[in-house]
Design a protein around this motif. Structure first.
Motif, PDB file in Angstrom:
ATOM      1  N   PHE A  14       0.853  -1.192   0.000  1.00  0.00           N
ATOM      2  CA  PHE A  14       0.000   0.000   0.000  1.00  0.00           C
ATOM      3  C   PHE A  14       0.886   1.238   0.000  1.00  0.00           C
ATOM      4  N   VAL A  15       0.784   2.036  -1.064  1.00  0.00           N
ATOM      5  CA  VAL A  15       1.574   3.258  -1.188  1.00  0.00           C
ATOM      6  C   VAL A  15       0.675   4.376  -1.719  1.00  0.00           C
ATOM      7  N   GLY A  16       1.176   5.595  -1.653  1.00  0.00           N
ATOM      8  CA  GLY A  16       0.411   6.718  -2.184  1.00  0.00           C
ATOM      9  C   GLY A  16       1.254   7.961  -2.277  1.00  0.00           C
ATOM     10  N   LEU A  17       0.783   8.913  -3.055  1.00  0.00           N
ATOM     11  CA  LEU A  17       1.451  10.200  -3.143  1.00  0.00           C
ATOM     12  C   LEU A  17       1.205  10.984  -1.853  1.00  0.00           C
ATOM     13  N   ASP A  18       1.893  12.094  -1.709  1.00  0.00           N
ATOM     14  CA  ASP A  18       1.878  12.848  -0.454  1.00  0.00           C
ATOM     15  C   ASP A  18       0.593  13.658  -0.315  1.00  0.00           C
ATOM     16  N   ASN A  19      -0.510  12.939  -0.141  1.00  0.00           N
ATOM     17  CA  ASN A  19      -1.828  13.546  -0.003  1.00  0.00           C
ATOM     18  C   ASN A  19      -2.540  12.962   1.209  1.00  0.00           C
ATOM     19  N   ALA A  20      -3.616  13.640   1.608  1.00  0.00           N
ATOM     20  CA  ALA A  20      -4.544  13.057   2.580  1.00  0.00           C
ATOM     21  C   ALA A  20      -5.586  12.254   1.807  1.00  0.00           C
ATOM     22  N   TYR A  21      -5.763  10.994   2.173  1.00  0.00           N
ATOM     23  CA  TYR A  21      -6.737  10.135   1.504  1.00  0.00           C
ATOM     24  C   TYR A  21      -7.078   8.995   2.447  1.00  0.00           C
ATOM     25  N   LEU A  22      -8.057   8.179   2.060  1.00  0.00           N
ATOM     26  CA  LEU A  22      -8.505   7.059   2.878  1.00  0.00           C
ATOM     27  C   LEU A  22      -8.391   5.768   2.091  1.00  0.00           C
ATOM     28  N   THR A  23      -7.717   4.793   2.666  1.00  0.00           N
ATOM     29  CA  THR A  23      -7.697   3.433   2.135  1.00  0.00           C
ATOM     30  C   THR A  23      -8.520   2.547   3.059  1.00  0.00           C
ATOM     31  N   ALA A  24      -9.469   1.815   2.477  1.00  0.00           N
ATOM     32  CA  ALA A  24     -10.266   0.850   3.244  1.00  0.00           C
ATOM     33  C   ALA A  24     -10.281  -0.445   2.451  1.00  0.00           C
ATOM     34  N   ALA A  25      -9.414  -1.377   2.830  1.00  0.00           N
ATOM     35  CA  ALA A  25      -9.213  -2.603   2.054  1.00  0.00           C
ATOM     36  C   ALA A  25      -9.478  -3.827   2.917  1.00  0.00           C
ATOM     37  N   VAL A  26     -10.214  -4.781   2.374  1.00  0.00           N
ATOM     38  CA  VAL A  26     -10.488  -6.044   3.058  1.00  0.00           C
ATOM     39  C   VAL A  26     -10.064  -7.190   2.148  1.00  0.00           C
ATOM     40  N   THR A  27      -9.302  -8.113   2.706  1.00  0.00           N
ATOM     41  CA  THR A  27      -8.853  -9.302   1.975  1.00  0.00           C
ATOM     42  C   THR A  27      -9.358 -10.545   2.696  1.00  0.00           C
ATOM     43  N   GLU A  28     -10.104 -11.366   1.973  1.00  0.00           N
ATOM     44  CA  GLU A  28     -10.595 -12.636   2.516  1.00  0.00           C
ATOM     45  C   GLU A  28      -9.770 -13.776   1.931  1.00  0.00           C
ATOM     46  N   VAL A  29      -9.325 -14.667   2.811  1.00  0.00           N
ATOM     47  CA  VAL A  29      -8.371 -15.713   2.437  1.00  0.00           C
ATOM     48  C   VAL A  29      -8.960 -17.076   2.776  1.00  0.00           C
ATOM     49  N   PHE A  30      -8.790 -18.020   1.852  1.00  0.00           N
ATOM     50  CA  PHE A  30      -9.262 -19.385   2.065  1.00  0.00           C
ATOM     51  C   PHE A  30      -8.130 -20.331   1.686  1.00  0.00           C
ATOM     52  N   VAL A  31      -7.632 -21.072   2.670  1.00  0.00           N
ATOM     53  CA  VAL A  31      -6.501 -21.974   2.461  1.00  0.00           C
ATOM     54  C   VAL A  31      -7.015 -23.402   2.567  1.00  0.00           C
ATOM     55  N   GLY A  32      -6.903 -24.151   1.475  1.00  0.00           N
ATOM     56  CA  GLY A  32      -7.467 -25.490   1.403  1.00  0.00           C
ATOM     57  C   GLY A  32      -6.652 -26.518   2.174  1.00  0.00           C
ATOM     58  N   GLN A  33      -7.163 -27.731   2.219  1.00  0.00           N
ATOM     59  CA  GLN A  33      -6.521 -28.806   2.974  1.00  0.00           C
ATOM     60  C   GLN A  33      -5.105 -29.063   2.467  1.00  0.00           C
ATOM     61  N   ASN A  34      -4.156 -29.092   3.387  1.00  0.00           N
ATOM     62  CA  ASN A  34      -2.744 -29.327   3.070  1.00  0.00           C
ATOM     63  C   ASN A  34      -2.155 -28.280   2.134  1.00  0.00           C
ATOM     64  N   ALA A  35      -2.794 -27.145   2.006  1.00  0.00           N
ATOM     65  CA  ALA A  35      -2.258 -26.039   1.204  1.00  0.00           C
ATOM     66  C   ALA A  35      -1.435 -25.113   2.082  1.00  0.00           C
ATOM     67  N   HIS A  36      -0.644 -24.254   1.447  1.00  0.00           N
ATOM     68  CA  HIS A  36       0.208 -23.319   2.180  1.00  0.00           C
ATOM     69  C   HIS A  36       0.189 -21.970   1.470  1.00  0.00           C
ATOM     70  N   LEU A  37      -0.210 -20.946   2.211  1.00  0.00           N
ATOM     71  CA  LEU A  37      -0.197 -19.579   1.701  1.00  0.00           C
ATOM     72  C   LEU A  37       0.644 -18.711   2.617  1.00  0.00           C
ATOM     73  N   THR A  38       1.566 -17.950   2.022  1.00  0.00           N
ATOM     74  CA  THR A  38       2.297 -16.915   2.744  1.00  0.00           C
ATOM     75  C   THR A  38       1.825 -15.569   2.208  1.00  0.00           C
ATOM     76  N   LEU A  39       1.263 -14.755   3.074  1.00  0.00           N
ATOM     77  CA  LEU A  39       0.727 -13.446   2.699  1.00  0.00           C
ATOM     78  C   LEU A  39       1.490 -12.374   3.464  1.00  0.00           C
ATOM     79  N   THR A  40       2.059 -11.428   2.737  1.00  0.00           N
ATOM     80  CA  THR A  40       2.820 -10.337   3.341  1.00  0.00           C
ATOM     81  C   THR A  40       2.141  -9.019   3.021  1.00  0.00           C
ATOM     82  N   LYS A  41       2.033  -8.171   4.028  1.00  0.00           N
ATOM     83  CA  LYS A  41       1.471  -6.839   3.840  1.00  0.00           C
ATOM     84  C   LYS A  41       2.521  -5.803   4.210  1.00  0.00           C
TER      85      LYS A  41
END
Length: 443
Positions: free
Chosen positions: A206-233
């Motif tokens: 998440f980046v932006g120019l030098d302004n006042a603004y609003l970020t509202a972000a939602v991420t939904e994650v579903f990891v299946g059986q024996n699966a592997h997810l690495t999520l970096t923010k």
């Protein structure tokens, strides 16, 4: 003030609603209506709510942020954009809340892997719409809190990522959120699905120019059986910006979910990371938050152990200078059926100024009787004995303090195994605190 701000946003919603994606889907329209009803009734979260007691969002209420239309998303400087994109990664670029095909780089995705605009996924094929009907709003619902409801009602776009069973991605997918307009409101909704026996790495920046603004972000994650997810923010928004980002995960049996959270930017920033663990699943939550000037950075985690034999590990560190304020609220819930749970949570805070503040609230709720759970918290300044030791080895005091500060933060940076991402995070750490006497090669 809250009622006034709420009414202003609700009044604007009628004109905005026809432009939002998914107008032909009854289930999505109902989801949005329910979210709007909740937000209309309760407004923005208040410190009177227990999970918001340390964070006052009244500054957001004092101004009306405007959703950016897709056609007015604007141009992005090519050199600046390239500096934000990671080497050796597929890149999805969202500008002011909208997926940009012009700036995204998705060549050579493996067959069967889907990375597509949320707006397109909702209308492009029946298969995508059916998948989203059973997943969007299922890892988190509007009852969570009103910023989730706000996102659900207002989201303008986002990304749908689907990694099919047994597929192992050889390089990460970067979701690059950029805000270029002053007073813009970037509302995105992402759904990430990693099916049985698949492996993937996803990086949200998440980046932006030098302004006042609003970020509202939602991420939904579903990891299946024996699966592997690495999520970096990595959140490095403008120092005038307001940020809410929520990651909500559901793990199947034997699934592994690793989350790295680096919160560096924004004037006021709140990050939620919640995950539900099934039988024998594992999760690891790591976080580093750096606050300077008058920044307010709030991290809220919740780990729900729902079934037996699951393992969770959590380590969050904060470094706070000037008049910055850091908040950590970590909650581990062990259900009655979740016997043999193994959970450890730690939060460490380093205050570099007498005016800096750290509020930390670890919680364990245990309803099973055969578990191994623990937590630890520290808030303090640099160890004078360690400083003296370095001085006795011919290191001046200022350099000694810098070395100890970076060593404290660098433990979390070193958990990143992707070199290009590791270097970018390290660059941000170095940029926020005095560097005299500290060499990048050391770290």
């Amino acid at each position: 003030m809250s009622a006034v701000a709420t009414s202003r946003y609700v009044a604007e919603y009628g004109a905005l609603a026809p432009t939002l994606p998914g107008q032909s889907l009854p289930w999505l329209q109902q989801l949005r209506r329910d979210a709007l009803t909740k937000f209309s009734a309760n407004g923005f979260p208040s410190p009177r709510e227990e999970e918001w007691r340390y964070t006052n969002v009244s500054a957001i209420e004092k101004r009306l942020f405007t959703p950016a239309l897709k056609q007015s998303s604007g141009q992005v400087d090519a050199d600046w954009l390239k500096a934000q994109q990671l080497d050796d990664a597929w890149s999805v670029v969202l500008v002011n809340g909208h997926f940009s095909t012009e700036y995204s780089q998705l060549d050579s995705l493996p067959d069967g892997v889907t990375v597509i605009s949320m707006a397109d996924a909702l209308v492009e094929t029946q298969d995508f719409a059916t998948l989203l009907e059973t997943h969007l709003g299922h890892a988190v619902n509007n009852a969570e809190h009103n910023l989730v409801a706000f996102n659900t009602a207002w989201f303008s776009d986002g990304v749908f990522v689907h990694v099919p069973a047994k597929q192992v991605l050889t390089k990460p997918i970067q979701l690059l959120h950029i805000v270029t307009e002053a007073d813009a409101m970037a509302t995105t909704r992402n759904v990430i699905m990693v099916d049985e026996l698949a492996e993937a790495q996803v990086i949200e920046t998440f980046v932006g120019l030098d302004n006042a603004y609003l970020t509202a972000a939602v991420t939904e994650v579903f990891v299946g059986q024996n699966a592997h997810l690495t999520l970096t923010k990595m959140q490095i928004e403008s120092e005038k910006a307001y940020h809410f980002g929520g990651t909500y995960a559901k793990q199947s049996k034997d699934a592994r979910f690793t989350h790295h959270n680096f919160a560096f930017g924004g004037l006021l920033a709140r990050c939620d990371i919640h995950t539900d663990l099934d039988q024998a699943s594992e999760c690891e939550l790591n976080g580093l938050y750096l606050g300077v000037k008058r920044q307010h950075i709030d991290n809220h985690t919740r780990i729900n152990h729902l079934k037996p034999h699951a393992i969770s590990r959590e380590m969050y560190k904060g470094v706070l200078d000037d008049r910055a304020k850091g908040v950590f609220q970590g909650r581990v819930i062990v259900a009655e059926d979740a016997q043999k749970t193994d959970s450890q949570m730690n939060n460490r805070n380093l205050l570099l100024s007498d005016d800096a503040e750290a509020d930390t609230k670890p919680q364990l709720e245990i309803y099973a009787d055969d578990v191994k759970c623990g937590h630890g918290v520290t808030v303090g300044q640099l160890d004078e004995k360690s400083i003296f030791y370095l001085q006795s080895r011919s290191v001046d005091e200022e350099t000694a303090r810098n070395m100890l500060t970076f060593a404290f933060a660098n433990e979390m940076v070193d958990k990143i195994k992707i070199k290009s991402l590791h270097d970018k995070v390290l660059e941000q750490v170095l940029a926020r605190f005095p560097q005299e006497g500290v060499e990048k090669d050391w770290l």
